[in-house]
Design an enzyme around this catalytic site. Structure first.
Site, PDB file in Angstrom:
ATOM      1  N   THR A   1      44.184  41.630 -75.957  1.00 30.50           N
ATOM      2  CA  THR A   1      43.005  42.287 -76.521  1.00 30.50           C
ATOM      3  C   THR A   1      43.458  43.343 -77.517  1.00 30.50           C
ATOM      4  O   THR A   1      44.539  43.926 -77.377  1.00 30.50           O
ATOM      5  CB  THR A   1      42.150  42.951 -75.429  1.00 30.50           C
TER       6      THR A   1
ATOM      7  N   GLY B   1      39.095  42.770 -81.277  1.00 33.00           N
ATOM      8  CA  GLY B   1      39.087  41.347 -80.968  1.00 33.00           C
ATOM      9  C   GLY B   1      39.976  40.979 -79.803  1.00 33.00           C
ATOM     10  O   GLY B   1      40.588  41.837 -79.160  1.00 33.00           O
ATOM     11  N   ARG B   2      40.003  39.666 -79.535  1.00 31.59           N
ATOM     12  CA  ARG B   2      40.812  39.116 -78.464  1.00 31.59           C
ATOM     13  C   ARG B   2      41.543  37.873 -78.950  1.00 31.59           C
ATOM     14  O   ARG B   2      41.141  37.244 -79.923  1.00 31.59           O
ATOM     15  CB  ARG B   2      39.938  38.752 -77.261  1.00 31.59           C
ATOM     16  N   VAL B   3      42.601  37.530 -78.233  1.00 28.14           N
ATOM     17  CA  VAL B   3      43.328  36.293 -78.504  1.00 28.14           C
ATOM     18  C   VAL B   3      43.270  35.433 -77.253  1.00 28.14           C
ATOM     19  O   VAL B   3      43.684  35.861 -76.171  1.00 28.14           O
ATOM     20  CB  VAL B   3      44.793  36.563 -78.909  1.00 28.14           C
TER      21      VAL B   3
ATOM     22  N   LYS C   1      42.285  33.593 -82.269  1.00 24.83           N
ATOM     23  CA  LYS C   1      42.022  35.016 -82.483  1.00 24.83           C
ATOM     24  C   LYS C   1      40.549  35.189 -82.824  1.00 24.83           C
ATOM     25  O   LYS C   1      40.058  34.606 -83.796  1.00 24.83           O
ATOM     26  CB  LYS C   1      42.908  35.534 -83.617  1.00 24.83           C
TER      27      LYS C   1
ATOM     28  N   ASP D   1      55.495  45.518 -91.668  1.00 20.54           N
ATOM     29  CA  ASP D   1      55.179  45.886 -90.279  1.00 20.54           C
ATOM     30  C   ASP D   1      56.166  45.265 -89.304  1.00 20.54           C
ATOM     31  O   ASP D   1      55.779  44.795 -88.225  1.00 20.54           O
ATOM     32  CB  ASP D   1      53.753  45.462 -89.934  1.00 20.54           C
TER      33      ASP D   1
END
Length: 277
Positions: free
Chosen positions: A57, A61-63, A78, A172
């Site tokens: 999470t 959003g969530r995966v 996703k 990143d």
């Protein structure tokens, strides 16, 4: 707001006006105009997948781990809340990730297969990488051997060189953004800060411990920031902690600009003298 699973989202998809690879009516920053492309049938549909488990999470959003019903292939879905993305001003990051992943193809980069959206949610169907984060292995082991660190570093270099050949700066690099596949090879993920860049940019972004001095000083930065971050990552993989750390970001920035390194005793001579590679 809780993101729906594929079953709930599929109902919304079946009621939409049109299902294409990318819908374009909710945020111009995330999608091209309808005139810029011709309609085409989607390669995947939400109702063709079964949700198995929520793998993670985030802030908006969530995966989910999903399995294609017919071919039995596994994917990472996703699901992002569009209102939350807009409220947190993350439209550009979502756009960056989607546009970069649609352009690249490399064995050490995560794959994006399909994107779609309905009124409140944006979906990205991505490659499922079963090994988890490099970060977890590093924390469990404490630190890696020089041989293991060299193996991962070599693959990361291949990935970064490929991105740079496409004029893309990753920006990143950190253990949390490196996944391991079933054979132990790396996959770079999370391309929200990635940017197509010919010269320089002045955006302050990234993880404090991994920021290059020119980013902190707002002098403009380019591809070199990825190589700086790789050096920080190598140090962390071999020592178990980043070379510059503090209780707050400003303390970290001061130490980065000072540039003083303290090597743990267990690091071998080749690492300390920069001859590891």
């Amino acid at each position: 707001m809780e993101a729906p699973g594929p079953a709930q989202a599929a109902a919304a998809e079946s009621n939409s006006r049109e299902v294409t690879e990318d819908a374009a009516d909710w945020a111009p920053a995330l999608c091209p105009s309808p005139e810029a492309r011709s309609p085409e049938a989607p390669a995947y549909r939400l109702q063709d997948c079964d949700a198995l488990v929520t793998m993670g999470t985030g802030t908006f959003g969530r995966v989910h781990l999903v399995k294609e019903k017919t071919a039995k292939h596994f994917f990472a879905l996703k699901v992002m809340s569009i209102p939350d993305v807009i409220r947190r001003k993350q439209e550009q990051h979502v756009h960056n990730e989607k546009s970069v992943l649609k352009e690249v193809s490399h064995p050490f980069l995560i794959r994006l297969f399909w994107t779609w959206h309905e009124e409140r949610f944006l979906y990205m169907l991505m490659e499922y990488v079963p090994g988890g984060e490099l970060f977890s292995y590093l924390r469990n082991r404490g630190h890696f051997s020089s041989t293991t660190g060299l193996f991962y570093s070599a693959e990361i270099i291949c990935a970064i060189e490929y991105l740079h050949s496409k004029e893309i700066v990753y920006r990143d690099l950190k253990p949390e953004n490196i996944l391991l596949d079933r054979d132990g090879h790396i996959k770079l993920t999370d391309f929200g800060f990635a940017k197509k860049l010919v010269d320089r940019t002045w955006t302050l972004c990234g993880t404090p411990e991994y920021l290059a001095p020119e980013v902190i000083q707002s002098k403009g930065h380019g591809r070199a920031v990825d190589w700086w971050a790789l050096g920080i990552l190598i140090f962390e993989m071999l020592s178990g902690f980043p070379p510059f750390f503090d209780d707050n970001p400003f303390g970290i920035y001061q130490k980065i600009l000072a540039g003083k390194l303290y090597f743990p005793r267990h690091l071998d001579f080749h690492v300390k003298t920069g001859r590891m590679m």
